[in-house]
Write a protein that holds these residues in place. Structure first.
Motif, short mmCIF file in Angstrom:
data_model
loop_
_atom_site.label_atom_id
_atom_site.label_comp_id
_atom_site.label_asym_id
_atom_site.label_seq_id
_atom_site.Cartn_x
_atom_site.Cartn_y
_atom_site.Cartn_z
N ALA A 273 2.74 -3.80 -4.06
CA ALA A 273 3.04 -2.37 -4.03
C ALA A 273 2.19 -1.73 -2.95
CB ALA A 273 2.74 -1.73 -5.38
N SER A 274 2.69 -0.64 -2.37
CA SER A 274 1.94 0.05 -1.33
C SER A 274 2.12 1.55 -1.47
CB SER A 274 2.37 -0.42 0.07
OG SER A 274 3.76 -0.28 0.25
N LEU A 275 1.02 2.28 -1.28
CA LEU A 275 1.01 3.73 -1.43
C LEU A 275 0.45 4.33 -0.14
CD1 LEU A 275 0.56 2.35 -4.33
CD2 LEU A 275 -0.21 4.59 -5.06
N TYR A 276 1.11 5.38 0.36
CA TYR A 276 0.74 5.98 1.64
C TYR A 276 0.61 7.49 1.45
CZ TYR A 276 2.68 1.49 3.06
OH TYR A 276 2.96 0.15 3.17
N GLU A 277 -0.56 8.04 1.77
CA GLU A 277 -0.81 9.47 1.59
C GLU A 277 -1.24 10.07 2.92
OE1 GLU A 277 -0.66 12.87 -0.53
OE2 GLU A 277 -0.45 10.93 -1.53
N PRO A 278 -0.50 11.07 3.43
CA PRO A 278 -0.91 11.68 4.70
C PRO A 278 -2.26 12.37 4.58
CG PRO A 278 0.87 12.94 3.67
CD PRO A 278 0.72 11.67 2.88
N VAL A 279 -3.03 12.27 5.62
CA VAL A 279 -4.34 12.92 5.69
C VAL A 279 -4.18 14.13 6.62
CG1 VAL A 279 -6.77 12.68 6.30
CG2 VAL A 279 -5.51 10.73 5.33
N ALA A 280 -4.12 15.32 6.02
CA ALA A 280 -3.82 16.51 6.80
C ALA A 280 -4.58 17.69 6.24
CB ALA A 280 -2.31 16.80 6.78
N GLY B 65 -3.91 11.42 10.07
CA GLY B 65 -3.45 10.05 9.90
C GLY B 65 -2.91 9.83 8.51
N VAL B 66 -3.08 8.60 8.00
CA VAL B 66 -2.52 8.21 6.70
C VAL B 66 -3.51 7.30 5.99
CG1 VAL B 66 -0.65 7.01 5.52
CG2 VAL B 66 -0.15 8.39 7.55
N LEU B 67 -3.73 7.58 4.71
CA LEU B 67 -4.53 6.74 3.83
C LEU B 67 -3.58 5.83 3.06
CD1 LEU B 67 -7.27 6.09 2.38
CD2 LEU B 67 -6.72 7.98 0.82
N PHE C 63 12.52 0.56 3.43
CA PHE C 63 11.88 0.09 4.66
C PHE C 63 12.07 -1.42 4.80
CE2 PHE C 63 9.52 3.76 3.08
CZ PHE C 63 9.61 4.62 4.17
N PRO C 64 13.29 -1.87 5.10
CA PRO C 64 13.54 -3.32 5.16
C PRO C 64 12.70 -4.04 6.20
CG PRO C 64 15.39 -2.04 6.06
CD PRO C 64 14.48 -1.07 5.38
N GLN C 65 12.31 -3.35 7.28
CA GLN C 65 11.51 -4.02 8.30
C GLN C 65 10.11 -4.36 7.80
OE1 GLN C 65 11.61 -2.30 12.16
NE2 GLN C 65 13.77 -1.84 12.09
N LEU C 66 9.59 -3.56 6.88
CA LEU C 66 8.29 -3.88 6.29
C LEU C 66 8.39 -5.17 5.50
CD1 LEU C 66 5.35 -3.06 5.50
CD2 LEU C 66 6.35 -1.90 3.52
N VAL C 67 9.43 -5.30 4.70
CA VAL C 67 9.61 -6.49 3.86
C VAL C 67 9.93 -7.71 4.72
CG1 VAL C 67 10.91 -7.48 1.94
CG2 VAL C 67 10.33 -5.05 1.95
N PRO D 7 6.71 2.79 6.48
CA PRO D 7 6.24 3.84 5.56
C PRO D 7 5.05 4.61 6.08
CG PRO D 7 5.81 1.61 4.68
CD PRO D 7 6.75 1.46 5.83
N VAL D 8 4.12 3.97 6.79
CA VAL D 8 2.96 4.71 7.28
C VAL D 8 3.38 5.75 8.31
CG1 VAL D 8 2.42 3.02 9.08
CG2 VAL D 8 0.61 4.50 8.19
N ALA D 9 4.35 5.41 9.17
CA ALA D 9 4.85 6.38 10.15
C ALA D 9 5.64 7.48 9.46
CB ALA D 9 5.70 5.66 11.19
N GLU D 10 6.41 7.12 8.45
CA GLU D 10 7.18 8.13 7.70
C GLU D 10 6.26 9.13 7.03
OE1 GLU D 10 10.23 10.21 5.76
OE2 GLU D 10 10.33 8.81 7.44
N ALA D 11 5.19 8.65 6.41
CA ALA D 11 4.25 9.56 5.75
C ALA D 11 3.60 10.49 6.77
CB ALA D 11 3.18 8.75 5.01
N TYR D 12 3.28 9.97 7.94
CA TYR D 12 2.64 10.80 8.97
C TYR D 12 3.62 11.84 9.50
CZ TYR D 12 0.18 12.06 13.25
OH TYR D 12 -0.43 12.76 14.26
N ARG D 13 4.85 11.41 9.80
CA ARG D 13 5.83 12.34 10.38
C ARG D 13 6.22 13.44 9.40
NH1 ARG D 13 8.56 7.60 11.73
NH2 ARG D 13 10.11 8.12 10.16
N SER D 14 6.48 13.05 8.16
CA SER D 14 7.01 14.00 7.19
C SER D 14 5.93 14.84 6.51
CB SER D 14 7.81 13.25 6.11
OG SER D 14 6.94 12.44 5.32
N GLY D 15 4.69 14.33 6.51
CA GLY D 15 3.64 15.01 5.76
C GLY D 15 3.77 14.82 4.26
#
Length: 729
Positions: free
Chosen positions: A120-127, A134-136, A108-112, A85-93
């Protein structure tokens, strides 16, 4: 539902001196403020910030709070193209919100797979505009079946936007905002000391009782601890648990600690106090709370099994806990292999995951080509030692050849046994052990893999089975990577097909274009250039750069190039061309960005009109060799604001002058300010001979062998009857 843990004051940062690395205190403080405020704003118990690395290919955990960093070392580094998810948030914005384990498993089965706990996890792109830092991220208790609310989404987004503003300001001031090195830990606030009566009750217990903060540092220690763990309270207080008591840092215990820090359920397990020599068995209890974890340690009877390390000779995989630990890295290897694209990436993954899992020190991978084995990767062997085996035919009697031709893995517990089986074979050491594994994918031979060990060792039946199975996975990954490598040439050919093959031939002006794909990976890019003959007898010089890479970026590039050409041929003014292209991009692909520089040149008079949309400033070399960076007024990048305006700048080129338009790949280098790259390019253009223009173009791009990004270059020169260059793209 557990309460959010108390967070530290954002200016309270604990880090090793070598952890900060290239980051300044100002960057660290900005990250700390963002992480702490985000965790508090959305009711989390942990959070942090990933920043891009200097190479741009990695996201590195820069700062974290609320959880012990050593437990999460496998997630400190993240490839930007991995399915996390962190890479997805960065790539997609775009933000990624995972309110529970079910949503995380579905996306994201690999995360689990690596963190099988309820959270729970929340990912927000920093742009800031097209600039992605990066990602918060925030971790918090799960809300099964209930999505993340609009209020929490907004608060997290506001925290990321504030961080982006701070990082933008720091970058503008010349402060590097990329990250290198290990993450910084922001400690949670220490809990208040308990009442004296409670302390007395704990002191009367025969069990050891320790309190840990959210970073895993030991606070309170009762008097029974010294007897049970063999370490005095003075040695324990303030230290990380796994540093103070290394026997609790065995990999088989990591999941227990990750579970208790990330969920609200107590955890119990048995552990051995020391392993060499074996110590007493102890029962360990972990009890989570919002402000940390209470650890209890008591005596325990030995379990029914005898644990052992998989790296010890002839001992097998040992206890169930040891089996889980031993198989963790092979499972991680299998997962990582699915994400490796090139043969080099596959080899790097094997080095990082397979060798540590089995205690290996050397690795060599040979690939089969035309019935010969060629060395594709090596590490740990003496320099040049393996060269003698490079290119050997399949009829040579060597273990690396025979393991492939027979399909059987070969294991040698000592170098003496290897020498006895293959008399006269050159050896790189007198002691050690070797494993030769056949790399066969779907029945087709791919190559062979050699694992080397520094000391003699046995190979248990379980290890042989696991290594043989992993060799099959490695072979599949290498076969796929070789297809990927061959398709890379095809993909770059597609990119080249979208660019002009020949530029217009006009009197009084020469034009030369160059394009070089990025050297990293197969992804095609979005850089382009063009020269368009307008109906008014003038030439339109165009260069642009679509954000990102891949087929989507190339397709967008093709659409923008066609749009600019259509607007130019219709007689639109430079400002109209860029404004129209901006609106088209917003309609075609919201969220996609592109920079552009558009210059309309009258070859007869040398007058020009220029428009710039977030693109690097062009260079102008005057006939006397003086070269300057032009100062063109500009608007925002294309694709952001449908009402954006783009001012026009008037220029005049003298006969013999050279105008250089380029994309940022020509002037950007990891860890170097872009202004230095522009100055380097200016000096190169100033020292170049004015004719022929083709040699000038080749000189300007000749020093860019290692280029992670694409490069486009367009040169235009007024000739006034002087020697002309052959028009080419």
């Amino acid at each position: 539902m557990p309460m959010a843990s108390p967070m530290a004051h954002p200016d309270c940062v604990r880090a090793r001196a070598d952890s900060v690395g290239a980051a300044t205190d100002a960057v660290v403080q900005a990250l700390a403020r963002a992480a702490v405020s985000a965790v508090e704003a959305v009711g989390g118990y942990a959070g942090g910030v990933y920043l891009r690395s200097r190479s741009g290919e990695l996201l590195l955990l820069a700062l974290f709070t609320g959880l012990p960093l050593p437990l999460f070392r496998p997630w400190w580094r993240m490839q930007v193209n991995r399915p996390f998810p962190v890479a997805e948030a960065y790539r997609s914005g775009q933000a990624v919100h995972l309110p529970d384990a079910a949503s995380a498993m579905s996306r994201f089965p690999q995360l689990v797979a690596g963190l099988p706990f309820p959270f729970a996890s929340l990912y927000e792109p920093v742009a800031a505009g097209p600039e992605r830092f990066g990602v918060l991220l925030v971790l918090r208790p799960p809300t099964p079946g209930v999505p993340v609310g609009a209020g929490d989404r907004k608060r997290l987004r506001e925290a990321a936007e504030e961080l982006a503003r701070e990082l933008s300001a720091l970058a503008a001031a010349g402060v590097p905002v990329e990250w290198e090195g290990d993450p910084v830990s922001v400690p949670a606030e220490a809990p208040e000391a308990g009442a004296s009566g409670a302390r007395g009750a704990v002191e009367r217990l025969t069990q050891a009782v320790l309190s840990l903060d959210r970073q895993g540092r030991i606070g309170f220690v009762n008097s029974a601890a010294e007897h049970l763990v063999g370490v005095g309270a003075g040695h324990l207080h303030g230290r990380l648990l796994w540093e103070a008591l290394p026997w609790l840092g065995h990999p088989s215990h990591d999941d227990h600690f990750r579970a208790v820090f990330m969920s609200s359920e107590p955890v119990h397990f048995s552990a051995r106090r020391g392993r060499h020599p074996p110590g007493a068995w102890l029962s360990v209890g972990l009890y989570p709370a919002s402000d940390g974890v209470t650890v209890t340690i008591g005596t325990a009877d030995p379990p029914a099994y005898a644990p052992a390390s998989p790296a010890d000779p002839a001992t097998g995989l040992g206890s169930p806990a040891d089996q889980a630990s031993a198989l963790y890295r092979p499972v991680a290897l299998a997962i990582a292999l699915t994400e490796a694209d090139t043969a080099r990436q596959v080899s790097a993954v094997v080095t990082e995951e397979l060798l540590p899992a089995f205690g290996g020190r050397q690795l060599a991978i040979y690939l089969l080509d035309q019935r010969h084995l060629h060395l594709a990767w090596e590490t740990g062997f003496p320099q040049g030692f393996l060269n003698r085996f490079d290119g050997v035919a399949l009829d040579v009697r060597l273990p690396g050849v025979e393991t492939l031709t027979t399909g059987r893995p070969l294991f040698f517990e000592s170098m003496q046994r290897l020498a006895a089986a293959y008399p006269g074979i050159p050896l790189d050491a007198d002691v050690g052990a070797r494993a030769f594994l056949p790399l066969i994918a779907s029945g087709r031979p791919v190559g062979s893999c050699i694992l080397g060990f520094d000391a003699p060792r046995g190979f248990s039946p379980e290890e042989r089975t696991v290594l043989t199975a992993l060799a099959g996975l490695i072979a599949q990954a290498l076969a796929r990577a070789r297809r990927y490598d061959s398709e890379a040439a095809l993909a770059h050919g597609l990119q080249a097909a979208l660019l002009p093959h020949r530029l217009p031939v006009r009197e009084h002006v020469d034009t030369v274009g160059r394009y070089l794909p990025g050297s990293a990976g197969m992804d095609v890019g979005g850089d382009w250039y063009d020269v368009v003959e307008t109906g008014s007898g003038r030439l339109a010089l165009v260069i642009g750069d679509v954000q990102g890479h891949g087929v989507a970026a190339a397709a967008t590039m093709g659409q923008l190039r066609s749009a600019v050409r259509a607007f130019a041929l219709a007689g639109s003014t430079p400002e109209q061309v860029v404004r129209g292209t901006n609106r088209l991009l917003i309609d075609l692909d919201p969220g996609q960005f592109a920079s552009c520089c558009y210059v309309v040149l009258d070859p007869a008079s040398g007058s020009a009109l220029a428009v710039r949309a977030g693109h690097p400033q062009p260079l102008l070399r005057h006939p006397d060799g003086r070269t300057e960076v032009l100062d063109l007024a500009g608007g925002v990048v294309l694709g952001v604001d449908p009402e954006a305006s783009y001012p026009v700048t008037e220029l005049r080129l003298e006969p013999g002058a050279v105008l250089a338009l380029y994309t940022d790949g020509l002037v950007e280098r990891p860890g170097v300010d872009i202004d230095e790259g522009v100055e380097r390019l200016r000096l190169a253009l100033a020292s170049a001979l004015p004719v022929p223009l083709t040699e000038t173009a080749d000189r300007l791009i000749g020093s860019t062998a290692d280029r992670p990004d694409d490069i486009a270059l367009l040169l235009a020169s007024l000739t006034n009857g002087r020697e002309r260059a052959t028009p080419e793209a």
